[in-house]
Scaffold this motif. Structure first.
Motif, PDB file in Angstrom:
ATOM      1  N   ALA A  78       0.826  -1.204   0.000  1.00 54.30           N
ATOM      2  CA  ALA A  78       0.000   0.000   0.000  1.00 54.30           C
ATOM      3  C   ALA A  78       0.862   1.256   0.000  1.00 54.30           C
ATOM      4  CB  ALA A  78      -0.924  -0.002   1.224  1.00 54.30           C
ATOM      5  N   ASP A  79       2.029   1.189   0.670  1.00 56.79           N
ATOM      6  CA  ASP A  79       2.935   2.342   0.690  1.00 56.79           C
ATOM      7  C   ASP A  79       3.468   2.635  -0.704  1.00 56.79           C
ATOM      8  OD1 ASP A  79       2.705   2.574   3.479  1.00 56.79           O
ATOM      9  OD2 ASP A  79       4.271   1.075   3.792  1.00 56.79           O
ATOM     10  N   ILE A  80       3.835   1.560  -1.420  1.00 51.67           N
ATOM     11  CA  ILE A  80       4.377   1.721  -2.768  1.00 51.67           C
ATOM     12  C   ILE A  80       3.315   2.236  -3.721  1.00 51.67           C
ATOM     13  CG2 ILE A  80       5.443   0.494  -4.700  1.00 51.67           C
ATOM     14  CD1 ILE A  80       6.690  -1.396  -2.639  1.00 51.67           C
ATOM     15  N   LYS A  81       2.094   1.703  -3.592  1.00 51.31           N
ATOM     16  CA  LYS A  81       0.997   2.154  -4.455  1.00 51.31           C
ATOM     17  C   LYS A  81       0.654   3.611  -4.183  1.00 51.31           C
ATOM     18  CE  LYS A  81      -1.150  -2.364  -5.185  1.00 51.31           C
ATOM     19  NZ  LYS A  81      -2.367  -3.204  -4.960  1.00 51.31           N
ATOM     20  N   ALA A  82       0.749   4.028  -2.917  1.00 47.60           N
ATOM     21  CA  ALA A  82       0.421   5.410  -2.560  1.00 47.60           C
ATOM     22  C   ALA A  82       1.399   6.383  -3.181  1.00 47.60           C
ATOM     23  CB  ALA A  82       0.414   5.567  -1.040  1.00 47.60           C
ATOM     24  N   ALA A  83       2.650   5.938  -3.371  1.00 43.69           N
ATOM     25  CA  ALA A  83       3.659   6.814  -3.955  1.00 43.69           C
ATOM     26  C   ALA A  83       3.579   6.855  -5.474  1.00 43.69           C
ATOM     27  CB  ALA A  83       5.054   6.348  -3.530  1.00 43.69           C
ATOM     28  N   ALA A  84       2.947   5.836  -6.066  1.00 39.53           N
ATOM     29  CA  ALA A  84       2.859   5.761  -7.523  1.00 39.53           C
ATOM     30  C   ALA A  84       1.885   6.801  -8.054  1.00 39.53           C
ATOM     31  CB  ALA A  84       2.421   4.367  -7.946  1.00 39.53           C
ATOM     32  N   PRO A  85       2.137   7.361  -9.223  1.00 39.58           N
ATOM     33  CA  PRO A  85       1.224   8.337  -9.828  1.00 39.58           C
ATOM     34  C   PRO A  85      -0.134   7.693 -10.130  1.00 39.58           C
ATOM     35  CG  PRO A  85       3.359   8.345 -10.917  1.00 39.58           C
ATOM     36  CD  PRO A  85       3.338   7.151 -10.033  1.00 39.58           C
ATOM     37  N   GLU A  86      -1.167   8.500 -10.143  1.00 39.97           N
ATOM     38  CA  GLU A  86      -2.509   7.988 -10.394  1.00 39.97           C
ATOM     39  C   GLU A  86      -2.684   7.563 -11.846  1.00 39.97           C
ATOM     40  OE1 GLU A  86      -5.372  10.822  -9.167  1.00 39.97           O
ATOM     41  OE2 GLU A  86      -4.754  10.824  -7.053  1.00 39.97           O
ATOM     42  N   SER A  87      -2.069   8.305 -12.752  1.00 44.54           N
ATOM     43  CA  SER A  87      -2.258   8.023 -14.175  1.00 44.54           C
ATOM     44  C   SER A  87      -1.287   6.945 -14.638  1.00 44.54           C
ATOM     45  CB  SER A  87      -2.034   9.301 -14.995  1.00 44.54           C
ATOM     46  OG  SER A  87      -2.146   9.019 -16.369  1.00 44.54           O
ATOM     47  N   HIS A  88      -1.805   5.753 -14.898  1.00 43.39           N
ATOM     48  CA  HIS A  88      -0.988   4.641 -15.344  1.00 43.39           C
ATOM     49  C   HIS A  88      -1.130   4.382 -16.839  1.00 43.39           C
ATOM     50  CE1 HIS A  88      -0.696   3.879 -11.063  1.00 43.39           C
ATOM     51  NE2 HIS A  88       0.189   2.927 -11.298  1.00 43.39           N
ATOM     52  N   GLU A  89      -2.046   5.041 -17.489  1.00 39.32           N
ATOM     53  CA  GLU A  89      -2.318   4.733 -18.884  1.00 39.32           C
ATOM     54  C   GLU A  89      -2.295   5.976 -19.772  1.00 39.32           C
ATOM     55  OE1 GLU A  89      -6.029   2.710 -18.676  1.00 39.32           O
ATOM     56  OE2 GLU A  89      -5.156   0.851 -17.897  1.00 39.32           O
ATOM     57  N   THR A  90      -1.411   6.900 -19.423  1.00 36.35           N
ATOM     58  CA  THR A  90      -1.304   8.118 -20.218  1.00 36.35           C
ATOM     59  C   THR A  90       0.151   8.518 -20.394  1.00 36.35           C
ATOM     60  OG1 THR A  90      -3.412   8.925 -19.333  1.00 36.35           O
ATOM     61  CG2 THR A  90      -1.993  10.539 -20.399  1.00 36.35           C
ATOM     62  N   VAL A  91       0.507   8.802 -21.646  1.00 38.24           N
ATOM     63  CA  VAL A  91       1.787   9.442 -21.930  1.00 38.24           C
ATOM     64  C   VAL A  91       1.472  10.929 -21.976  1.00 38.24           C
ATOM     65  CG1 VAL A  91       3.681   9.701 -23.561  1.00 38.24           C
ATOM     66  CG2 VAL A  91       2.611   7.462 -23.248  1.00 38.24           C
ATOM     67  N   GLU A  92       1.746  11.616 -20.903  1.00 36.57           N
ATOM     68  CA  GLU A  92       1.341  13.016 -20.777  1.00 36.57           C
ATOM     69  C   GLU A  92       2.489  13.951 -21.122  1.00 36.57           C
ATOM     70  OE1 GLU A  92      -0.866  15.975 -17.551  1.00 36.57           O
ATOM     71  OE2 GLU A  92      -0.591  13.846 -17.108  1.00 36.57           O
ATOM     72  N   VAL A  93       2.414  14.557 -22.297  1.00 37.79           N
ATOM     73  CA  VAL A  93       3.452  15.482 -22.740  1.00 37.79           C
ATOM     74  C   VAL A  93       3.304  16.794 -21.980  1.00 37.79           C
ATOM     75  CG1 VAL A  93       4.412  16.747 -24.694  1.00 37.79           C
ATOM     76  CG2 VAL A  93       3.534  14.426 -25.022  1.00 37.79           C
ATOM     77  N   GLU A  94       4.394  17.208 -21.327  1.00 34.35           N
ATOM     78  CA  GLU A  94       4.355  18.422 -20.523  1.00 34.35           C
ATOM     79  C   GLU A  94       4.944  19.629 -21.250  1.00 34.35           C
ATOM     80  OE1 GLU A  94       6.310  17.548 -16.863  1.00 34.35           O
ATOM     81  OE2 GLU A  94       4.748  16.162 -16.183  1.00 34.35           O
ATOM     82  N   ARG A 140       5.767  12.301 -19.150  1.00 34.94           N
ATOM     83  CA  ARG A 140       5.869  11.353 -18.042  1.00 34.94           C
ATOM     84  C   ARG A 140       4.981  10.158 -18.373  1.00 34.94           C
ATOM     85  NH1 ARG A 140       8.325  13.524 -13.524  1.00 34.94           N
ATOM     86  NH2 ARG A 140       8.544  15.805 -13.541  1.00 34.94           N
ATOM     87  N   VAL A 141       5.470   8.967 -18.025  1.00 37.21           N
ATOM     88  CA  VAL A 141       4.699   7.765 -18.294  1.00 37.21           C
ATOM     89  C   VAL A 141       4.991   6.748 -17.197  1.00 37.21           C
ATOM     90  CG1 VAL A 141       6.526   6.861 -19.800  1.00 37.21           C
ATOM     91  CG2 VAL A 141       4.218   5.933 -19.976  1.00 37.21           C
ATOM     92  N   VAL A 142       3.968   6.024 -16.786  1.00 31.73           N
ATOM     93  CA  VAL A 142       4.132   4.974 -15.786  1.00 31.73           C
ATOM     94  C   VAL A 142       4.107   3.630 -16.501  1.00 31.73           C
ATOM     95  CG1 VAL A 142       3.164   3.847 -13.752  1.00 31.73           C
ATOM     96  CG2 VAL A 142       3.070   6.340 -13.966  1.00 31.73           C
ATOM     97  N   ILE A 143       5.191   2.869 -16.376  1.00 26.19           N
ATOM     98  CA  ILE A 143       5.274   1.530 -16.943  1.00 26.19           C
ATOM     99  C   ILE A 143       5.411   0.562 -15.778  1.00 26.19           C
ATOM    100  CG2 ILE A 143       6.562  -0.026 -18.459  1.00 26.19           C
ATOM    101  CD1 ILE A 143       7.456   2.390 -20.044  1.00 26.19           C
TER     102      ILE A 143
END
Length: 306
Positions: A78-94, A140-143
């Protein structure tokens, strides 16, 4: 066809392009198993308790951070999941930056973004705009369970997502003792610089990645095939490589070397170099056989006169 790492969206501004994230590399490493040399049985690695020596089941293994020597703090899932970004399915160009502004050391691993059906227009729009402006998108992207910095860039008909290293993952070259100052501080003359430039010009050509291959892997595969064909797979394979040449001294006549290189019109593209190495490799066994024959002849005892 390879399966997508995940499916989601490529987001820039208010535009969203449905995409699939596909691997952009093909691993060709040769994987080895560790065997017991006495009976050729695989060696198994077990999770054991450092105190008792008993094997620890996977369900009892937890993740912990060693914040001091011998002192740990345990992290729950749960600690690791809490630190992970919410968006797991978006390549968000900043932001978008000039392609030449990114230090090559930041590039780490390629992926290919593949548009979903009926999403080609937005995909092509971004691809051609990036190509025309010579810019790349920083995203940013979450893999899986980690967030990455990435660059979205055009490559042919594709949009490639290149994972980037974070600054803290790079070693500053200034941490090492490097030769600073002007060329003249190291007795590099203008003539040497000119000749070196001429040599580089004479060896220059177009970048052709297909001309290069992993020769070490190919040689190792050839040895493996010989091992497989040999009795029991344990026969010794004679090394056909030529012995290394004597190491040169530190005193180098750069002018002489440059001049010799220019006179020889030194230019060894990958294919030519590979051909030369192959020719040398073929000659090596013959030279060894001749040397062995000479050694046997020399060692043979003379018959006494009757």
């Amino acid at each position: 066809m390879a399966r997508p790492i995940w499916t989601g969206t490529l987001s820039f501004g208010l535009l969203n392009v449905p995409v699939s994230l596909m691997t952009g590399e093909r691993r060709t490493d040769l994987h080895f198993r560790m065997l017991d040399s006495r009976d050729r049985k695989p060696v198994r690695y077990e999770r054991v308790n450092a105190e008792t020596g008993e094997e620890v089941p996977w369900k009892e293994v937890v993740k912990a951070f060693e914040y001091d020597k011998g002192s740990y703090v345990v992290l729950e899932e749960a600690d690791i999941k809490a630190a992970a970004p919410e968006s797991h399915e978006t390549v968000e160009v900043e932001t978008f930056v000039d392609a030449a502004a990114i230090d090559p050391r930041y590039y780490e691993k390629p992926y290919v973004l593949v548009p979903a059906k009926k999403a080609e227009k937005g995909y092509v729009l971004l691809r051609e705009t990036l190509r025309g402006s010579n810019r790349v998108g920083i995203a940013r992207v979450v893999i899986r369970t980690r967030e990455y910095l990435a660059a979205v860039m055009p490559q042919g008909d594709a949009l490639v997502l290149m994972l980037l290293r974070y600054p803290q993952e790079l070693v500053d070259p200034a941490d090492y003792p490097l030769p600073e100052g002007k060329p003249s501080d190291y007795r590099v003359t203008a003539k040497e610089l000119q000749m070196a430039q001429q040599l580089i010009d004479s060896m220059s050509g177009d970048w052709d990645p297909q001309a290069y291959k992993d020769e070490f892997r190919e040689r190792l595969q050839a040895i493996i095939r010989k091992r497989i064909k040999s009795k029991g797979g344990t026969a010794r394979i004679e090394d056909e490589a030529e012995p290394p040449e004597e190491t040169a001294t530190n005193v180098v006549d750069f002018m002489s070397l440059l001049q010799q290189s220019l006179e020889a019109k030194t230019r060894t593209p990958a294919k030519k170099a590979a051909t030369e190495r192959a020719a040398k490799a073929k000659k090596a066994p013959a030279r060894k056989a001749a040397a062995k024959g000479a050694a046997k002849k020399k060692a043979a005892p003379r018959r006494k006169a009757g």
